[in-house]
Design a protein around this motif. Structure first.
Motif, PDB file in Angstrom:
ATOM      1  N   THR A  26      73.437  64.364  47.364  1.00  0.00           N
ATOM      2  CA  THR A  26      72.550  63.546  48.204  1.00  0.00           C
ATOM      3  C   THR A  26      71.269  63.260  47.413  1.00  0.00           C
ATOM      4  O   THR A  26      70.957  63.946  46.426  1.00  0.00           O
ATOM      5  CB  THR A  26      72.147  64.255  49.510  1.00  0.00           C
ATOM      6  N   VAL A  27      70.516  62.282  47.887  1.00  0.00           N
ATOM      7  CA  VAL A  27      69.243  61.961  47.253  1.00  0.00           C
ATOM      8  C   VAL A  27      68.309  63.169  47.324  1.00  0.00           C
ATOM      9  O   VAL A  27      67.649  63.511  46.339  1.00  0.00           O
ATOM     10  CB  VAL A  27      68.595  60.720  47.907  1.00  0.00           C
ATOM     11  N   ALA A  28      68.263  63.848  48.466  1.00  0.00           N
ATOM     12  CA  ALA A  28      67.403  65.026  48.612  1.00  0.00           C
ATOM     13  C   ALA A  28      67.743  66.081  47.558  1.00  0.00           C
ATOM     14  O   ALA A  28      66.841  66.643  46.929  1.00  0.00           O
ATOM     15  CB  ALA A  28      67.525  65.613  50.018  1.00  0.00           C
ATOM     16  N   GLU A  29      69.024  66.347  47.354  1.00  0.00           N
ATOM     17  CA  GLU A  29      69.438  67.329  46.349  1.00  0.00           C
ATOM     18  C   GLU A  29      69.029  66.887  44.947  1.00  0.00           C
ATOM     19  O   GLU A  29      68.611  67.704  44.129  1.00  0.00           O
ATOM     20  CB  GLU A  29      70.956  67.533  46.385  1.00  0.00           C
ATOM     21  N   ALA A  30      69.137  65.596  44.677  1.00  0.00           N
ATOM     22  CA  ALA A  30      68.772  65.080  43.355  1.00  0.00           C
ATOM     23  C   ALA A  30      67.280  65.257  43.097  1.00  0.00           C
ATOM     24  O   ALA A  30      66.871  65.723  42.029  1.00  0.00           O
ATOM     25  CB  ALA A  30      69.158  63.604  43.234  1.00  0.00           C
ATOM     26  N   ILE A  31      66.459  64.928  44.082  1.00  0.00           N
ATOM     27  CA  ILE A  31      65.008  65.038  43.914  1.00  0.00           C
ATOM     28  C   ILE A  31      64.597  66.505  43.857  1.00  0.00           C
ATOM     29  O   ILE A  31      63.723  66.888  43.069  1.00  0.00           O
ATOM     30  CB  ILE A  31      64.268  64.269  45.024  1.00  0.00           C
ATOM     31  N   GLU A  32      65.236  67.345  44.642  1.00  0.00           N
ATOM     32  CA  GLU A  32      64.974  68.797  44.588  1.00  0.00           C
ATOM     33  C   GLU A  32      65.335  69.347  43.207  1.00  0.00           C
ATOM     34  O   GLU A  32      64.600  70.147  42.640  1.00  0.00           O
ATOM     35  CB  GLU A  32      65.766  69.544  45.667  1.00  0.00           C
ATOM     36  N   SER A  33      66.477  68.927  42.676  1.00  0.00           N
ATOM     37  CA  SER A  33      66.907  69.377  41.356  1.00  0.00           C
ATOM     38  C   SER A  33      65.920  68.932  40.286  1.00  0.00           C
ATOM     39  O   SER A  33      65.583  69.698  39.375  1.00  0.00           O
ATOM     40  CB  SER A  33      68.309  68.836  41.066  1.00  0.00           C
ATOM     41  N   LEU A  34      65.447  67.698  40.396  1.00  0.00           N
ATOM     42  CA  LEU A  34      64.448  67.193  39.460  1.00  0.00           C
ATOM     43  C   LEU A  34      63.185  68.047  39.518  1.00  0.00           C
ATOM     44  O   LEU A  34      62.662  68.474  38.482  1.00  0.00           O
ATOM     45  CB  LEU A  34      64.119  65.735  39.797  1.00  0.00           C
ATOM     46  N   ALA A  35      62.708  68.334  40.725  1.00  0.00           N
ATOM     47  CA  ALA A  35      61.488  69.127  40.894  1.00  0.00           C
ATOM     48  C   ALA A  35      61.681  70.569  40.412  1.00  0.00           C
ATOM     49  O   ALA A  35      60.746  71.180  39.901  1.00  0.00           O
ATOM     50  CB  ALA A  35      61.049  69.114  42.358  1.00  0.00           C
ATOM     51  N   LYS A  36      62.891  71.081  40.560  1.00  0.00           N
ATOM     52  CA  LYS A  36      63.178  72.433  40.079  1.00  0.00           C
ATOM     53  C   LYS A  36      63.154  72.483  38.548  1.00  0.00           C
ATOM     54  O   LYS A  36      62.665  73.434  37.953  1.00  0.00           O
ATOM     55  CB  LYS A  36      64.545  72.894  40.607  1.00  0.00           C
ATOM     56  N   SER A  37      63.656  71.423  37.922  1.00  0.00           N
ATOM     57  CA  SER A  37      63.650  71.350  36.456  1.00  0.00           C
ATOM     58  C   SER A  37      62.251  71.112  35.903  1.00  0.00           C
ATOM     59  O   SER A  37      61.946  71.529  34.783  1.00  0.00           O
ATOM     60  CB  SER A  37      64.564  70.225  35.974  1.00  0.00           C
ATOM     61  N   PHE A  38      61.413  70.432  36.682  1.00  0.00           N
ATOM     62  CA  PHE A  38      60.046  70.095  36.260  1.00  0.00           C
ATOM     63  C   PHE A  38      59.096  70.443  37.401  1.00  0.00           C
ATOM     64  O   PHE A  38      58.686  69.562  38.177  1.00  0.00           O
ATOM     65  CB  PHE A  38      59.948  68.613  35.887  1.00  0.00           C
ATOM     66  N   PRO A  39      58.732  71.720  37.545  1.00  0.00           N
ATOM     67  CA  PRO A  39      57.955  72.195  38.689  1.00  0.00           C
ATOM     68  C   PRO A  39      56.625  71.466  38.921  1.00  0.00           C
ATOM     69  O   PRO A  39      56.183  71.363  40.066  1.00  0.00           O
ATOM     70  CB  PRO A  39      57.715  73.674  38.373  1.00  0.00           C
ATOM     71  N   GLU A  40      56.014  70.937  37.872  1.00  0.00           N
ATOM     72  CA  GLU A  40      54.747  70.229  38.065  1.00  0.00           C
ATOM     73  C   GLU A  40      54.932  68.935  38.859  1.00  0.00           C
ATOM     74  O   GLU A  40      53.978  68.406  39.426  1.00  0.00           O
ATOM     75  CB  GLU A  40      54.091  69.923  36.724  1.00  0.00           C
ATOM     76  N   LEU A  41      56.148  68.437  38.923  1.00  0.00           N
ATOM     77  CA  LEU A  41      56.438  67.233  39.702  1.00  0.00           C
ATOM     78  C   LEU A  41      56.434  67.486  41.201  1.00  0.00           C
ATOM     79  O   LEU A  41      56.183  66.574  41.984  1.00  0.00           O
ATOM     80  CB  LEU A  41      57.832  66.707  39.339  1.00  0.00           C
ATOM     81  N   ASP A  42      56.700  68.697  41.591  1.00  0.00           N
ATOM     82  CA  ASP A  42      56.899  69.040  43.000  1.00  0.00           C
ATOM     83  C   ASP A  42      55.807  68.490  43.907  1.00  0.00           C
ATOM     84  O   ASP A  42      56.086  67.812  44.893  1.00  0.00           O
ATOM     85  CB  ASP A  42      57.009  70.557  43.160  1.00  0.00           C
ATOM     86  N   GLN A  43      54.564  68.761  43.591  1.00  0.00           N
ATOM     87  CA  GLN A  43      53.459  68.335  44.459  1.00  0.00           C
ATOM     88  C   GLN A  43      53.309  66.820  44.519  1.00  0.00           C
ATOM     89  O   GLN A  43      52.725  66.287  45.458  1.00  0.00           O
ATOM     90  CB  GLN A  43      52.155  68.963  43.988  1.00  0.00           C
ATOM     91  N   HIS A  44      53.845  66.114  43.564  1.00  0.00           N
ATOM     92  CA  HIS A  44      53.764  64.659  43.548  1.00  0.00           C
ATOM     93  C   HIS A  44      54.908  64.016  44.330  1.00  0.00           C
ATOM     94  O   HIS A  44      54.817  62.851  44.706  1.00  0.00           O
ATOM     95  CB  HIS A  44      53.765  64.138  42.113  1.00  0.00           C
ATOM     96  N   LEU A  45      55.967  64.780  44.561  1.00  0.00           N
ATOM     97  CA  LEU A  45      57.138  64.246  45.246  1.00  0.00           C
ATOM     98  C   LEU A  45      57.279  64.726  46.688  1.00  0.00           C
ATOM     99  O   LEU A  45      57.787  63.990  47.531  1.00  0.00           O
ATOM    100  CB  LEU A  45      58.407  64.607  44.473  1.00  0.00           C
ATOM    101  N   PHE A  46      56.840  65.960  46.974  1.00  0.00           N
ATOM    102  CA  PHE A  46      57.069  66.557  48.288  1.00  0.00           C
ATOM    103  C   PHE A  46      55.768  66.904  48.991  1.00  0.00           C
ATOM    104  O   PHE A  46      54.805  67.328  48.356  1.00  0.00           O
ATOM    105  CB  PHE A  46      57.896  67.842  48.150  1.00  0.00           C
TER     106      PHE A  46
END
Length: 119
Positions: A26-46
């Motif tokens: 799912t899109v949610a899983e893809a974005i979560e996986s991206l944020a997990k691989s690049f933790p600094e992205l998390d706050q910008h996406l979620f």
């Protein structure tokens, strides 16, 4: 694999990668996986509730996921996702700009008021 296209403003959080591949259904899983691989992205996406931020648009191919099933939109191998963050800034509608002829005009297309001399 799912390909995620990273916009220029977010590449500083992905080691300058413009495309990241993830495994997701799912899109949610893809974005979560991206944020997990690049933790600094998390706050910008979620947001704090782990929802994709309202000012971040996600496209599956050329369709906004909000027109599909939102974050739960299913994915299949080979799908491509684009992240489009809102960009703030720019000129105020009241600000003056120069047109192609070098004439001053309002940024919203309305000509500025002519200065009037007292009579």
């Amino acid at each position: 694999m799912i390909r995620i296209f990273i916009p220029t403003p977010l590449r500083k959080f992905t080691s300058d990668k413009s495309i990241v591949e993830v495994q997701a259904s799912t899109v949610a899983e893809a974005i979560e996986s991206l944020a997990k691989s690049f933790p600094e992205l998390d706050q910008h996406l979620f947001d704090s509730d782990r929802n994709i931020r309202k000012f971040v648009r996600i496209f599956l191919g050329d369709q906004d996921i909000q027109q599909l099933n939102g974050a739960e939109t299913p994915l299949k191998a080979g799908d491509e996702i684009s992240i489009i963050p809102a960009i703030a800034g720019g000129k105020s509608p009241q600000s003056s700009v120069l047109n192609a002829n070098g004439e001053q005009r309002k940024a919203n297309g309305i000509s500025p008021a002519r200065s009037q001399k007292p009579t």
